[in-house]
Write a protein that holds these residues in place. Structure first.
Motif, PDB file in Angstrom:
ATOM      1  N   GLU A  98       0.845  -1.190   0.000  1.00 29.08           N
ATOM      2  CA  GLU A  98       0.000   0.000   0.000  1.00 29.08           C
ATOM      3  C   GLU A  98       0.884   1.245   0.000  1.00 29.08           C
ATOM      4  O   GLU A  98       2.017   1.215   0.485  1.00 29.08           O
ATOM      5  N   ARG A  99       0.346   2.324  -0.551  1.00 29.34           N
ATOM      6  CA  ARG A  99       1.006   3.627  -0.412  1.00 29.34           C
ATOM      7  C   ARG A  99      -0.010   4.708  -0.721  1.00 29.34           C
ATOM      8  O   ARG A  99      -1.018   4.465  -1.404  1.00 29.34           O
ATOM      9  N   ASP A 100       0.242   5.903  -0.216  1.00 25.60           N
ATOM     10  CA  ASP A 100      -0.643   7.025  -0.504  1.00 25.60           C
ATOM     11  C   ASP A 100      -0.722   7.254  -2.001  1.00 25.60           C
ATOM     12  O   ASP A 100       0.297   7.219  -2.698  1.00 25.60           O
ATOM     13  N   GLY A 101      -1.918   7.464  -2.496  1.00 24.27           N
ATOM     14  CA  GLY A 101      -2.122   7.750  -3.910  1.00 24.27           C
ATOM     15  C   GLY A 101      -2.295   6.531  -4.793  1.00 24.27           C
ATOM     16  O   GLY A 101      -2.481   6.661  -5.987  1.00 24.27           O
ATOM     17  N   LEU A 113      -7.028   2.796  -3.980  1.00 24.20           N
ATOM     18  CA  LEU A 113      -7.614   3.485  -2.835  1.00 24.20           C
ATOM     19  C   LEU A 113      -8.785   4.357  -3.238  1.00 24.20           C
ATOM     20  O   LEU A 113      -9.638   4.696  -2.421  1.00 24.20           O
ATOM     21  N   ASP A 114      -8.822   4.730  -4.518  1.00 23.36           N
ATOM     22  CA  ASP A 114      -9.921   5.561  -5.033  1.00 23.36           C
ATOM     23  C   ASP A 114     -10.995   4.738  -5.728  1.00 23.36           C
ATOM     24  O   ASP A 114     -11.981   5.284  -6.235  1.00 23.36           O
TER      25      ASP A 114
END
Length: 268
Positions: free
Chosen positions: A259-262, A266-267
């Protein structure tokens, strides 16, 4: 050069001596695909391992990745990043260069034409992306003159990525499975373990052979010891039955390890 079915992954292989030796060992065992990245911090060691192996350069498929958090993904930053990567690896060109993540200043309309320029200049042979959604894959292809060659994404029995594999098959590019052993958790998946016991092989081999049974899929398991390097490579000789394949396909639980931001999922 075609993309070999199995390659050596080098994520988290950060000890220079260990990394170089594992690359050399893998090539001497028979691997012909080595995967690294700017973000891994081991391109120099990977290059040393390639140089130390008794295998001609033109027989080794080498892939690396440009990262938004390192040099950036603007047109000029991609060019600069590739030049640094080649210097670290000690190579004149790369077989495959990926966008590592579609984050930061990634913009398909600016980033992907830089890859076309690198192909035109003979600095890379093929274009790839990592961790994309089908929508981002379509957008990237719209901004590329060169064909998309590969999409690298986490794929294993607990995250089979059916939609992305189907997209690769329909558009005729390679789906490259990273973390194909589910960070070692394949040893704790009953369905995988039972198939392994049936064939008297390791769960690692079963997970890799299961992925390789899918059209367009290649795998890049990480391994540092010669024992694990050889064990993974032996998956090429394992032929699973349709019953074996269906048993693993029917696993009804999902686990994602990266996992990572962006991240595009996740969207979703």
């Amino acid at each position: 050069m075609h993309l070999p079915e199995i390659g050596l992954g080098t994520w988290q292989n950060t000890d220079s001596e260990t990394c170089a030796e594992s690359v050399r060992t893998a090539l001497d065992v028979g691997y012909r695909h080595i995967d690294t990245a700017q973000y891994y911090g081991n391109e120099e060691a990977v290059g040393e391992g390639i140089d130390a192996a008794d295998v001609p350069r033109d027989e080794v498929f080498v892939g690396s990745k440009v990262h938004a958090d390192k040099f950036g993904l603007s047109h000029d930053q991609v060019i600069e990043g590739l030049e640094v990567t080649l210097d670290r690896l000690g190579l004149d060109s790369l077989d495959l260069l990926y966008v590592h993540w579609p984050v930061g200043n990634y913009e398909a309309a600016e980033t992907m034409p830089a890859f076309d320029e690198l192909v035109d200049r003979g600095l890379i042979d093929h274009v790839g992306v990592c961790n994309f959604s089908t929508e981002l894959l379509d957008e990237a292809m719209d901004h590329l003159d060169a064909p998309l060659f590969a999409h690298q994404v986490e794929t294993h029995p607990l995250l089979p990525q059916d939609e992305l594999v189907d997209h690769a098959q329909r558009h005729e590019y390679h789906h490259v499975a990273y973390s194909p052993l589910a960070r070692g958790d394949v040893f704790d998946i009953p369905e995988v373990v039972e198939v392994a016991e049936k064939h008297d092989v390791s769960p690692s081999q079963v997970s890799l052979a299961w992925l390789l049974s899918k059209e367009a899929v290649s795998v890049i398991p990480k391994a540092t010891s010669e024992e694990h390097v050889r064990d993974n490579f032996d998956a090429l000789d394992l032929e699973l039955s349709e019953e074996d394949i269906e048993r693993i396909r029917a696993i009804d639980r999902t686990e994602r390890y990266v996992e990572r931001d962006g991240a595009p999922w996740l969207d979703a």
